[in-house]
Design a protein around this motif. Sequence first.
Motif, PDB file in Angstrom:
ATOM      1  N   MET A  49      52.878  16.188  61.026  1.00 52.25           N
ATOM      2  CA  MET A  49      51.513  15.722  61.166  1.00 52.25           C
ATOM      3  C   MET A  49      51.479  14.651  62.248  1.00 52.25           C
ATOM      4  SD  MET A  49      48.909  13.994  58.366  1.00 52.25           S
ATOM      5  CE  MET A  49      49.059  15.346  57.235  1.00 52.25           C
ATOM      6  N   HIS A  50      50.450  14.684  63.060  1.00 48.99           N
ATOM      7  CA  HIS A  50      50.304  13.709  64.131  1.00 48.99           C
ATOM      8  C   HIS A  50      49.464  12.526  63.661  1.00 48.99           C
ATOM      9  CE1 HIS A  50      51.996  16.322  67.207  1.00 48.99           C
ATOM     10  NE2 HIS A  50      51.394  17.306  66.550  1.00 48.99           N
ATOM     11  N   ARG A  51      49.684  11.398  64.293  1.00 44.65           N
ATOM     12  CA  ARG A  51      48.919  10.187  63.993  1.00 44.65           C
ATOM     13  C   ARG A  51      48.022   9.913  65.195  1.00 44.65           C
ATOM     14  NH1 ARG A  51      49.859   5.521  60.693  1.00 44.65           N
ATOM     15  NH2 ARG A  51      51.656   6.670  59.938  1.00 44.65           N
ATOM     16  N   VAL A  52      46.764   9.551  64.913  1.00 45.96           N
ATOM     17  CA  VAL A  52      45.804   9.233  65.965  1.00 45.96           C
ATOM     18  C   VAL A  52      45.312   7.811  65.726  1.00 45.96           C
ATOM     19  CG1 VAL A  52      43.562   9.823  66.956  1.00 45.96           C
ATOM     20  CG2 VAL A  52      45.072  11.638  66.120  1.00 45.96           C
ATOM     21  N   SER A  53      45.351   6.997  66.751  1.00 43.75           N
ATOM     22  CA  SER A  53      44.834   5.627  66.657  1.00 43.75           C
ATOM     23  C   SER A  53      43.623   5.508  67.577  1.00 43.75           C
ATOM     24  CB  SER A  53      45.884   4.613  67.101  1.00 43.75           C
ATOM     25  OG  SER A  53      46.981   4.642  66.217  1.00 43.75           O
ATOM     26  N   VAL A  54      42.549   4.975  67.032  1.00 46.99           N
ATOM     27  CA  VAL A  54      41.316   4.831  67.792  1.00 46.99           C
ATOM     28  C   VAL A  54      40.756   3.445  67.531  1.00 46.99           C
ATOM     29  CG1 VAL A  54      38.975   5.721  68.110  1.00 46.99           C
ATOM     30  CG2 VAL A  54      40.819   7.288  67.517  1.00 46.99           C
ATOM     31  N   ARG A  55      40.337   2.772  68.570  1.00 53.10           N
ATOM     32  CA  ARG A  55      39.696   1.466  68.418  1.00 53.10           C
ATOM     33  C   ARG A  55      38.185   1.655  68.435  1.00 53.10           C
ATOM     34  NH1 ARG A  55      43.223  -2.712  68.966  1.00 53.10           N
ATOM     35  NH2 ARG A  55      45.172  -2.250  70.020  1.00 53.10           N
ATOM     36  N   VAL A  56      37.519   1.007  67.476  1.00 53.06           N
ATOM     37  CA  VAL A  56      36.053   1.044  67.422  1.00 53.06           C
ATOM     38  C   VAL A  56      35.551  -0.378  67.224  1.00 53.06           C
ATOM     39  CG1 VAL A  56      35.928   3.403  66.528  1.00 53.06           C
ATOM     40  CG2 VAL A  56      36.034   1.498  64.933  1.00 53.06           C
ATOM     41  N   ASP A  57      34.320  -0.620  67.638  1.00 53.33           N
ATOM     42  CA  ASP A  57      33.782  -1.964  67.470  1.00 53.33           C
ATOM     43  C   ASP A  57      33.419  -2.203  65.995  1.00 53.33           C
ATOM     44  OD1 ASP A  57      31.150  -0.995  66.926  1.00 53.33           O
ATOM     45  OD2 ASP A  57      30.683  -0.990  69.057  1.00 53.33           O
ATOM     46  N   ASP A  58      33.171  -3.447  65.642  1.00 54.86           N
ATOM     47  CA  ASP A  58      32.919  -3.828  64.252  1.00 54.86           C
ATOM     48  C   ASP A  58      31.715  -3.116  63.653  1.00 54.86           C
ATOM     49  OD1 ASP A  58      35.081  -5.526  64.365  1.00 54.86           O
ATOM     50  OD2 ASP A  58      33.887  -7.332  64.712  1.00 54.86           O
ATOM     51  N   THR A  59      30.662  -2.967  64.454  1.00 53.26           N
ATOM     52  CA  THR A  59      29.441  -2.336  63.951  1.00 53.26           C
ATOM     53  C   THR A  59      29.697  -0.882  63.567  1.00 53.26           C
ATOM     54  OG1 THR A  59      28.110  -3.792  65.344  1.00 53.26           O
ATOM     55  CG2 THR A  59      27.039  -1.811  64.497  1.00 53.26           C
ATOM     56  N   LEU A  60      30.382  -0.148  64.429  1.00 57.35           N
ATOM     57  CA  LEU A  60      30.689   1.247  64.141  1.00 57.35           C
ATOM     58  C   LEU A  60      31.618   1.345  62.936  1.00 57.35           C
ATOM     59  CD1 LEU A  60      30.561   4.249  64.734  1.00 57.35           C
ATOM     60  CD2 LEU A  60      32.361   3.920  66.458  1.00 57.35           C
ATOM     61  N   TYR A  61      32.598   0.476  62.862  1.00 54.81           N
ATOM     62  CA  TYR A  61      33.525   0.492  61.728  1.00 54.81           C
ATOM     63  C   TYR A  61      32.776   0.281  60.414  1.00 54.81           C
ATOM     64  CZ  TYR A  61      37.336  -0.581  58.594  1.00 54.81           C
ATOM     65  OH  TYR A  61      38.189  -0.559  57.527  1.00 54.81           O
ATOM     66  N   GLU A  62      31.848  -0.659  60.392  1.00 48.93           N
ATOM     67  CA  GLU A  62      31.074  -0.931  59.170  1.00 48.93           C
ATOM     68  C   GLU A  62      30.223   0.273  58.789  1.00 48.93           C
ATOM     69  OE1 GLU A  62      31.359  -3.412  57.032  1.00 48.93           O
ATOM     70  OE2 GLU A  62      32.989  -4.131  58.310  1.00 48.93           O
ATOM     71  N   ARG A  63      29.593   0.903  59.777  1.00 51.11           N
ATOM     72  CA  ARG A  63      28.770   2.087  59.488  1.00 51.11           C
ATOM     73  C   ARG A  63      29.624   3.222  58.938  1.00 51.11           C
ATOM     74  NH1 ARG A  63      26.197   2.666  65.036  1.00 51.11           N
ATOM     75  NH2 ARG A  63      26.213   4.860  64.476  1.00 51.11           N
TER      76      ARG A  63
END
Length: 99
Positions: free
Chosen positions: A1-15
């Motif tokens: 299985m592959h691992r994917v790392s993605v950065r998102v801003d705080d607002t998107l993370y909360e939603r």
Amino acid sequence: MHRVSVRVDDTLYERLSRRAAGADLSFSDFIRSVLTQAADPRGRYIYSSQDEVLGTCIQILTILATSVGERTPEVLKRGMADASAILRERGLLGPEQDR
């Protein structure tokens, strides 16, 4: 299985977190389901939301219940009891929601 790392801003993370909680999924399970939809081999349009369908159903059923309730309150009461029984049978109505 592959691992994917993605950065998102705080607002998107909360939603996204709220959506995951609303679906009773862990954040990771929710994100995996979104990615699975995006890669759907049948090419379904992923941007239509279950929330939109649910919202439309709630609006329609509210209008219907209001109309029936104004004309024949007894029928509305019986219909609500029948709906509760069906929801209970399917495990969609907990004891705390039983009236």
